[in-house]
Motif scaffolding. Structure first.
Motif, PDB file in Angstrom:
ATOM      1  N   PHE A   1      28.832  51.690  36.936  1.00  0.00           N
ATOM      2  CA  PHE A   1      30.169  51.126  36.754  1.00  0.00           C
ATOM      3  C   PHE A   1      30.208  49.619  36.996  1.00  0.00           C
ATOM      4  CE2 PHE A   1      30.924  55.610  37.873  1.00  0.00           C
ATOM      5  CZ  PHE A   1      31.504  56.004  36.676  1.00  0.00           C
ATOM      6  N   SER A   2      29.148  49.081  37.587  1.00  0.00           N
ATOM      7  CA  SER A   2      29.076  47.635  37.823  1.00  0.00           C
ATOM      8  C   SER A   2      28.971  46.850  36.522  1.00  0.00           C
ATOM      9  CB  SER A   2      27.865  47.306  38.705  1.00  0.00           C
ATOM     10  OG  SER A   2      28.007  47.902  39.963  1.00  0.00           O
TER      11      SER A   2
ATOM     12  N   GLU B   1      39.438  47.255  44.747  1.00  0.00           N
ATOM     13  CA  GLU B   1      39.165  48.639  45.148  1.00  0.00           C
ATOM     14  C   GLU B   1      37.975  49.252  44.408  1.00  0.00           C
ATOM     15  OE1 GLU B   1      41.809  47.673  42.325  1.00  0.00           O
ATOM     16  OE2 GLU B   1      42.905  48.045  44.159  1.00  0.00           O
ATOM     17  N   PHE B   2      37.119  48.388  43.840  1.00  0.00           N
ATOM     18  CA  PHE B   2      35.985  48.856  43.052  1.00  0.00           C
ATOM     19  C   PHE B   2      35.107  49.858  43.812  1.00  0.00           C
ATOM     20  CE2 PHE B   2      31.503  48.430  41.856  1.00  0.00           C
ATOM     21  CZ  PHE B   2      31.565  48.874  40.540  1.00  0.00           C
ATOM     22  N   ASP B   3      34.708  49.516  45.039  1.00  0.00           N
ATOM     23  CA  ASP B   3      33.827  50.409  45.797  1.00  0.00           C
ATOM     24  C   ASP B   3      34.464  51.774  46.033  1.00  0.00           C
ATOM     25  OD1 ASP B   3      31.563  48.879  45.952  1.00  0.00           O
ATOM     26  OD2 ASP B   3      31.896  48.207  48.009  1.00  0.00           O
TER      27      ASP B   3
ATOM     28  N   LEU C   1      36.927  53.299  44.362  1.00  0.00           N
ATOM     29  CA  LEU C   1      37.278  54.065  43.169  1.00  0.00           C
ATOM     30  C   LEU C   1      36.118  54.328  42.223  1.00  0.00           C
ATOM     31  CD1 LEU C   1      40.702  52.423  42.271  1.00  0.00           C
ATOM     32  CD2 LEU C   1      40.293  54.580  43.476  1.00  0.00           C
ATOM     33  N   PHE C   2      35.140  53.431  42.163  1.00  0.00           N
ATOM     34  CA  PHE C   2      34.096  53.554  41.155  1.00  0.00           C
ATOM     35  C   PHE C   2      32.692  53.662  41.738  1.00  0.00           C
ATOM     36  CE2 PHE C   2      37.654  51.493  39.046  1.00  0.00           C
ATOM     37  CZ  PHE C   2      37.815  52.330  37.948  1.00  0.00           C
TER      38      PHE C   2
ATOM     39  N   LEU D   1      30.928  47.380  33.960  1.00  0.00           N
ATOM     40  CA  LEU D   1      32.234  47.437  33.305  1.00  0.00           C
ATOM     41  C   LEU D   1      33.211  46.432  33.912  1.00  0.00           C
ATOM     42  CD1 LEU D   1      32.467  51.326  33.067  1.00  0.00           C
ATOM     43  CD2 LEU D   1      31.588  49.722  31.353  1.00  0.00           C
ATOM     44  N   GLU D   2      34.311  46.212  33.216  1.00  0.00           N
ATOM     45  CA  GLU D   2      35.320  45.223  33.625  1.00  0.00           C
ATOM     46  C   GLU D   2      35.891  45.477  35.025  1.00  0.00           C
ATOM     47  OE1 GLU D   2      36.249  42.412  32.007  1.00  0.00           O
ATOM     48  OE2 GLU D   2      34.630  42.889  30.617  1.00  0.00           O
ATOM     49  N   GLN D   3      36.006  46.719  35.413  1.00  0.00           N
ATOM     50  CA  GLN D   3      36.639  47.025  36.698  1.00  0.00           C
ATOM     51  C   GLN D   3      35.824  46.550  37.895  1.00  0.00           C
ATOM     52  OE1 GLN D   3      35.776  49.356  34.422  1.00  0.00           O
ATOM     53  NE2 GLN D   3      35.166  51.264  35.374  1.00  0.00           N
ATOM     54  N   ARG D   4      34.637  46.027  37.648  1.00  0.00           N
ATOM     55  CA  ARG D   4      33.800  45.524  38.742  1.00  0.00           C
ATOM     56  C   ARG D   4      34.548  44.503  39.607  1.00  0.00           C
ATOM     57  NH1 ARG D   4      28.745  44.890  40.651  1.00  0.00           N
ATOM     58  NH2 ARG D   4      28.071  42.830  41.282  1.00  0.00           N
TER      59      ARG D   4
ATOM     60  N   LEU E   1      37.705  44.468  40.441  1.00  0.00           N
ATOM     61  CA  LEU E   1      38.846  45.005  41.186  1.00  0.00           C
ATOM     62  C   LEU E   1      38.544  45.078  42.677  1.00  0.00           C
ATOM     63  CD1 LEU E   1      39.844  47.988  38.862  1.00  0.00           C
ATOM     64  CD2 LEU E   1      41.037  45.804  39.119  1.00  0.00           C
TER      65      LEU E   1
END
Length: 151
Positions: free
Chosen positions: A64-65, A74-76, A78-79, A67-70, A72
């Motif tokens: 997931f690192s 809350e990345f750790d 949620l992803f 992708l764009e949500q990296r 965020l």
């Protein structure tokens, strides 16, 4: 001794080969996926199978690192979902053996030794999410530059 290379869920890989008399399995399983499928490890280690699983361990969800949500906050949570677990203890709890490989040059000899030793093995290869993303970016940029230079 026959062998197959399988990439995917541990339980499925071992159970697919469970009927073979000459079972010798080599697979790749992500650390997070291994933990989600720990029952497959428990199932296989006590049944006399020979299987070696190479496990890149980046403490969870590194894919997931990319992708764009990296970015965020809350990345750790949620992803990436870091697990913080010691895979040698997970292996021991399942009755499997464990080897830790810190250098790329040691991977092939370790896998070969594990396969010759028999039983179920977890060959853990620690990795870093940020380094992995940076290397992929470097390769992508080098390919793009080469393609541009070709015209």
């Amino acid at each position: 001794m026959a062998g197959r290379l399988l990439d995917g869920p541990l339980a499925l890989a071992v159970r697919a080969e469970a009927g073979a008399d000459d079972l010798h399995l080599l697979g790749r399983q992500g650390g997070e996926a291994l933990l989600h499928d720990a029952s497959g490890l428990l199932w296989s280690a006590g049944r006399g199978h020979d299987a070696v699983f190479v496990v890149p361990n980046n403490d969870g969800g590194a894919i997931f690192s990319f992708l764009e949500q990296r970015g965020l906050p809350e990345f750790d949570d949620l992803f990436a979902t870091p697990h913080g677990l010691d895979l040698s203890k997970v292996a021991a709890g399942a009755g499997a053996r464990h080897a830790l490989v810190d250098r790329g040059a040691d991977l092939a000899p370790t896998v070969l030794e594990a396969s010759r030793s028999g039983g179920v093995w977890i060959v853990e290869v620690p990795s870093d999410r940020d380094v992995n993303v940076a290397r992929h970016l470097e390769v992508s940029c080098a390919v793009a530059s080469a393609l541009e230079a070709r015209g």
